[in-house]
Design a protein around this motif. Structure first.
Motif, mmCIF file in Angstrom:
data_model
loop_
_atom_site.group_PDB
_atom_site.id
_atom_site.type_symbol
_atom_site.label_atom_id
_atom_site.label_comp_id
_atom_site.label_asym_id
_atom_site.label_seq_id
_atom_site.Cartn_x
_atom_site.Cartn_y
_atom_site.Cartn_z
ATOM 1 N N LEU A 30 104.859 -19.713 21.782
ATOM 2 C CA LEU A 30 104.928 -20.509 23.011
ATOM 3 C C LEU A 30 104.100 -19.844 24.111
ATOM 4 C CD1 LEU A 30 106.115 -22.880 24.657
ATOM 5 C CD2 LEU A 30 108.127 -21.424 25.086
ATOM 6 N N ALA A 31 104.195 -18.528 24.229
ATOM 7 C CA ALA A 31 103.390 -17.806 25.218
ATOM 8 C C ALA A 31 101.903 -18.030 24.956
ATOM 9 C CB ALA A 31 103.721 -16.317 25.192
ATOM 10 N N GLY A 32 101.517 -18.038 23.691
ATOM 11 C CA GLY A 32 100.125 -18.298 23.341
ATOM 12 C C GLY A 32 99.690 -19.719 23.658
ATOM 13 N N ARG A 33 100.586 -20.680 23.463
ATOM 14 C CA ARG A 33 100.259 -22.084 23.723
ATOM 15 C C ARG A 33 100.180 -22.402 25.211
ATOM 16 N NH1 ARG A 33 104.183 -23.088 19.850
ATOM 17 N NH2 ARG A 33 105.600 -23.964 21.401
ATOM 18 N N VAL A 34 101.079 -21.823 26.002
ATOM 19 C CA VAL A 34 101.262 -22.278 27.382
ATOM 20 C C VAL A 34 101.027 -21.189 28.429
ATOM 21 C CG1 VAL A 34 102.938 -23.310 28.973
ATOM 22 C CG2 VAL A 34 102.938 -23.994 26.582
ATOM 23 N N GLY A 35 101.377 -19.948 28.129
ATOM 24 C CA GLY A 35 101.403 -18.906 29.143
ATOM 25 C C GLY A 35 100.041 -18.370 29.532
ATOM 26 N N ASP A 36 100.013 -17.832 30.727
ATOM 27 C CA ASP A 36 98.844 -17.076 31.171
ATOM 28 C C ASP A 36 98.941 -15.652 30.648
ATOM 29 O OD1 ASP A 36 97.500 -19.046 32.995
ATOM 30 O OD2 ASP A 36 99.510 -19.014 33.874
ATOM 31 N N GLY A 37 100.156 -15.269 30.285
ATOM 32 C CA GLY A 37 100.376 -13.945 29.745
ATOM 33 C C GLY A 37 101.707 -13.862 29.041
ATOM 34 N N VAL A 38 101.905 -12.735 28.349
ATOM 35 C CA VAL A 38 103.150 -12.471 27.641
ATOM 36 C C VAL A 38 103.621 -11.074 28.045
ATOM 37 C CG1 VAL A 38 101.946 -11.652 25.562
ATOM 38 C CG2 VAL A 38 104.307 -12.439 25.384
ATOM 39 N N ILE A 39 104.925 -10.958 28.257
ATOM 40 C CA ILE A 39 105.562 -9.674 28.540
ATOM 41 C C ILE A 39 106.450 -9.380 27.346
ATOM 42 C CG2 ILE A 39 107.059 -8.384 30.094
ATOM 43 C CD1 ILE A 39 106.365 -10.548 32.252
ATOM 44 N N THR A 40 106.153 -8.300 26.627
ATOM 45 C CA THR A 40 106.907 -8.014 25.417
ATOM 46 C C THR A 40 107.324 -6.544 25.395
ATOM 47 O OG1 THR A 40 106.920 -8.334 23.015
ATOM 48 C CG2 THR A 40 104.876 -7.509 23.974
ATOM 49 N N MET A 41 108.385 -6.279 24.667
ATOM 50 C CA MET A 41 108.823 -4.890 24.524
ATOM 51 C C MET A 41 107.880 -4.183 23.564
ATOM 52 S SD MET A 41 111.297 -4.452 26.562
ATOM 53 C CE MET A 41 111.820 -2.822 26.071
ATOM 54 N N GLY A 42 107.631 -2.906 23.824
ATOM 55 C CA GLY A 42 106.715 -2.128 23.002
ATOM 56 C C GLY A 42 107.310 -1.814 21.633
#
Length: 174
Positions: A120-132
């Motif tokens: 979803l982040a890839g489809r819509v977001g300007d960015g993604v915040i993810t845990m390392g």
């Protein structure tokens, strides 16, 4: 209720800085209703001269008494907020809403760790915040962001990736 009001604090930051990006580290569409959240984020973006972003997650139990949003409801909120905060007509729960004053799109970053939310982040977001995590885990996560972007006809390289990690500096492992 876990900290001071994020919108009040960010407004103070917006009015007292000139270069830093400001935004939520994430907020959810349970704590704030999506229409109020989008309007507040766009106001912050305007106050800061275009330096604000909205970090959005599905919510969770961190000090809260509510469960995270089911994925479909989270996705509905994400799609609504992306369109609404871009000044477009957006639909939420069957109602069409359009802001007369939002002109400058607010960047939307999604907190994501699982396959569906990463896509979803890839489809819509300007960015993604993810845990390392390990390089293997990070490659696995980025694969889903790239798949989502490609499904939507977007260039995966244009999606910012922010990694949250915990670092502990010490003289020994103990």
């Amino acid at each position: 209720f876990l900290a001071r009001d994020v919108f009040t604090a960010l407004a103070i930051v917006a009015l007292n800085t000139q270069r830093v990006q400001i935004g939520h580290g994430v907020v959810d569409p349970l704590t704030y209703f999506p229409t109020a959240l989008g309007n507040a984020a766009a106001t912050l973006h305007e106050l800061s001269g275009g330096r604000a972003f909205l970090g959005l997650g599905a919510g969770g139990p961190a000090g809260k008494f509510m469960e995270p949003l089911p994925f479909k409801k989270f996705e509905e909120s994400v799609v609504f907020l992306k369109r609404f905060m871009s000044g477009e007509e957006a639909e939420y729960k069957g109602h069409k809403i359009h802001s007369e004053w939002i002109k400058d799109p607010v960047p939307l970053y999604l907190a994501a760790d699982g396959p569906r939310s990463l896509k979803l982040a890839g489809r819509v977001g300007d960015g993604v915040i993810t845990m390392g995590g390990s390089p293997t885990l990070m490659k696995w996560k980025l694969k889903f962001v790239e798949e989502g972007a490609e499904e939507a006809g977007r260039d995966p390289a244009k999606i910012n990736v922010w990694v949250r990690s915990v670092l502990i500096l010490a003289d020994s492992k103990e």
